[in-house]
Design an enzyme around this catalytic site. Structure first.
Site, PDB file in Angstrom:
ATOM      1  N   LYS A  78     -39.290  14.417   9.742  1.00 11.55           N
ATOM      2  CA  LYS A  78     -39.569  13.875  11.070  1.00 11.55           C
ATOM      3  C   LYS A  78     -39.350  14.946  12.130  1.00 11.55           C
ATOM      4  O   LYS A  78     -38.364  15.696  12.079  1.00 11.55           O
ATOM      5  CB  LYS A  78     -38.657  12.680  11.325  1.00 11.55           C
ATOM      6  CG  LYS A  78     -38.862  11.963  12.648  1.00 11.55           C
ATOM      7  CD  LYS A  78     -37.878  10.807  12.748  1.00 11.55           C
ATOM      8  CE  LYS A  78     -38.082   9.988  14.015  1.00 11.55           C
ATOM      9  NZ  LYS A  78     -37.132   8.843  14.072  1.00 11.55           N
ATOM     10  N   SER A 154     -39.093   4.649  14.889  1.00 10.80           N
ATOM     11  CA  SER A 154     -39.714   5.861  15.398  1.00 10.80           C
ATOM     12  C   SER A 154     -40.103   6.857  14.307  1.00 10.80           C
ATOM     13  O   SER A 154     -40.761   7.869  14.594  1.00 10.80           O
ATOM     14  CB  SER A 154     -38.764   6.557  16.381  1.00 10.80           C
ATOM     15  OG  SER A 154     -37.539   6.893  15.753  1.00 10.80           O
ATOM     16  N   SER A 178     -35.499   2.636  12.919  1.00 15.37           N
ATOM     17  CA  SER A 178     -36.524   3.669  12.872  1.00 15.37           C
ATOM     18  C   SER A 178     -36.875   4.232  11.505  1.00 15.37           C
ATOM     19  O   SER A 178     -37.879   4.924  11.378  1.00 15.37           O
ATOM     20  CB  SER A 178     -36.140   4.818  13.811  1.00 15.37           C
ATOM     21  OG  SER A 178     -36.101   4.363  15.136  1.00 15.37           O
TER      22      SER A 178
END
Length: 454
Positions: A78, A154, A178
């Site tokens: 990420k 996210s 997330s």
């Protein structure tokens, strides 16, 4: 729909160790997959570095050296987590000119030492401040099951990349939902460890007291292998517990707070509970009368900690934030310190009360989210003639366990092929990561069963 023919971590590990597949062949294959990304999951790729590391790892195997089950396996990261040589832009124009990271984040360094190959940075909701994955400087990530739908956030890129078969393992972060939310909406497995069990060093913060580093894979066994490697310096997959739930005490929360809004979700979770009962688990209904008050502390805590990080940037260069991010963060700029401290004190008191209310329950089983994937950019959906707000519906069922810091995993529930995925969440009350993964293993199904057809 798209194809998800990426071999599992188990298959990759066996093939690489046996010599059937070389790290260089695997990396070349992953690079081709990343180049063909149609889901806006990929932010940047370190092709040169990945190929060099693959060659070195292939040489080690030729000399009889094997670092463990992730030796030669490509990993996506990420774009909130530092990877040496690649910039960390966190989905924002604020960091558009960020230089390449000088060093790996602690979790990336651990994977690299175990023989994994960090190969790409993956999409994130801007600064991780949102559960939808459709607000970022690079535009929205798109769900591999339907590109008009959100991935969840996210950790949007990691979930999409796993679901689309771009990489076999990805690192994400989870502050309220997330890792688990995107895993649920994309039909993959997402593990949020117990708070503090993985270092957040080298990870751009959203909320220091709620942030967790987590991981996403296509199946529970892969998550168990990756967790064993991350959690123990000597981890080689030998710490995995065999699936089995005989005698495990499973609590099913029945307060109104825990109910899904989408009517398709409850039957999937109920079927998962019955599978556990049939496998020997002891099932009991539980109530958490403090849950609404506990959950209400989340926005204050996260908002206060986020604005502390971003206040100067928002004042100096507000135009570099996406409007939704800027507006939400700025709303906490005048929050009094007393409100933040009160929220933290309430959090501590009510987490203890929740644990006490759950008694001798080992784990909870409940939906991961109140909704399945919704249209990109849509803030509300209508269900049964009632408007349901998307963002709070994606956060509600997971954020209590960031406040508590308990380990939790989302695993795909059993749905008909072609239907949108539904996430089933297993939360450790007395169990830590290996325990929740063992329970999840009893529910495990390959992501290919959830509409990702060859």
């Amino acid at each position: 729909m798209t194809s998800s023919d990426m071999p599992s971590l188990l298959e990759l590990g066996m093939a690489i160790r046996s010599g059937e597949l070389s790290p260089t062949e695997h990396v070349d294959d992953v690079l081709q997959r990343l180049a063909a990304d149609t889901h806006n999951a990929v932010i940047s790729v370190d092709a040169e570095g990945a190929r060099a590391q693959a060659r070195a790892l292939a040489d080690e195997l030729a000399r009889g050296q094997w670092r463990g089950p992730l030796h030669g396996v490509a990993v996506g990261v990420k774009d909130l987590i530092d990877v040496a040589g690649l910039p960390t832009r966190a989905g924002s124009l604020v960091l558009a000119d960020a230089p390449p990271a000088a060093a790996d984040a602690a979790v990336v360094a651990r994977l690299r030492a175990a023989g994994a190959i960090p190969i790409a940075k993956l999409h994130t909701h801007e600064f991780a401040y949102g559960p939808t994955g459709d607000i970022a400087a690079t535009g929205p990530a798109r769900n591999p099951h339907d590109p008009t739908l959100i991935t969840g956030g996210s950790s949007s890129g990691p979930a999409a990349a796993i679901a689309a078969g771009l990489v076999p393992l990805a690192l994400g972060t989870d502050t309220g939902v997330s890792v688990r939310g995107p895993a649920a909406l994309c039909g993959v497995v997402g593990l949020k460890p117990h708070r503090g069990h993985l270092s957040t060093e080298g990870v751009f913060p959203l909320s220091e007291t709620c942030d967790h580093v987590g991981l996403l894979t296509a199946d529970v066994h892969g998550a168990s292998v990756a967790w064993d490697v991350l959690e123990r310096a000597e981890g080689t997959g030998g710490g995995i517990q065999l699936p089995g739930v005989s005698g495990v005490r499973i609590g099913v929360p029945v307060d109104d707070y825990w109910r899904a809004a989408d009517p398709a979700i409850a039957p999937v979770v109920a079927a998962a509970v019955e599978r556990l009962r049939a496998a020997g688990a002891e099932i009991t209904e539980v109530r958490t009368p403090m849950i609404d008050e506990l959950a209400a502390t989340y926005a204050t805590i996260v908002g206060a900690e986020a604005i502390t990080t971003h206040e100067a940037w928002i004042a100096e260069r507000p135009q570099d934030y996406q409007e939704a991010t800027r507006t939400r963060m700025a709303s906490f700029a005048s929050l009094p310190a007393t409100a933040y401290v009160a929220a933290q004190r309430t959090r501590v008191r009510l987490v203890a009360a929740m644990r006490a209310a759950l008694g001798d329950v080992d784990a909870l089983v409940l939906p991961t989210t109140r909704l399945r994937a919704t249209p990109i950019g849509q803030e509300e959906v209508e269900i049964g003639g009632v408007a349901v707000a998307v963002r709070p519906s994606l956060l509600a069922l997971t954020l209590p366990f960031n406040l508590a810091g308990w380990a939790a995993v989302s695993v795909p529930g059993a749905v008909p092929a072609g239907d949108l995925p539904v996430g089933v969440q297993v939360v450790g009350v007395r169990l830590e990561e290996r325990g929740v993964l063992r329970v999840a293993g009893a529910l495990a199904r390959e992501s290919a069963a959830y509409g990702l057809k060859p």
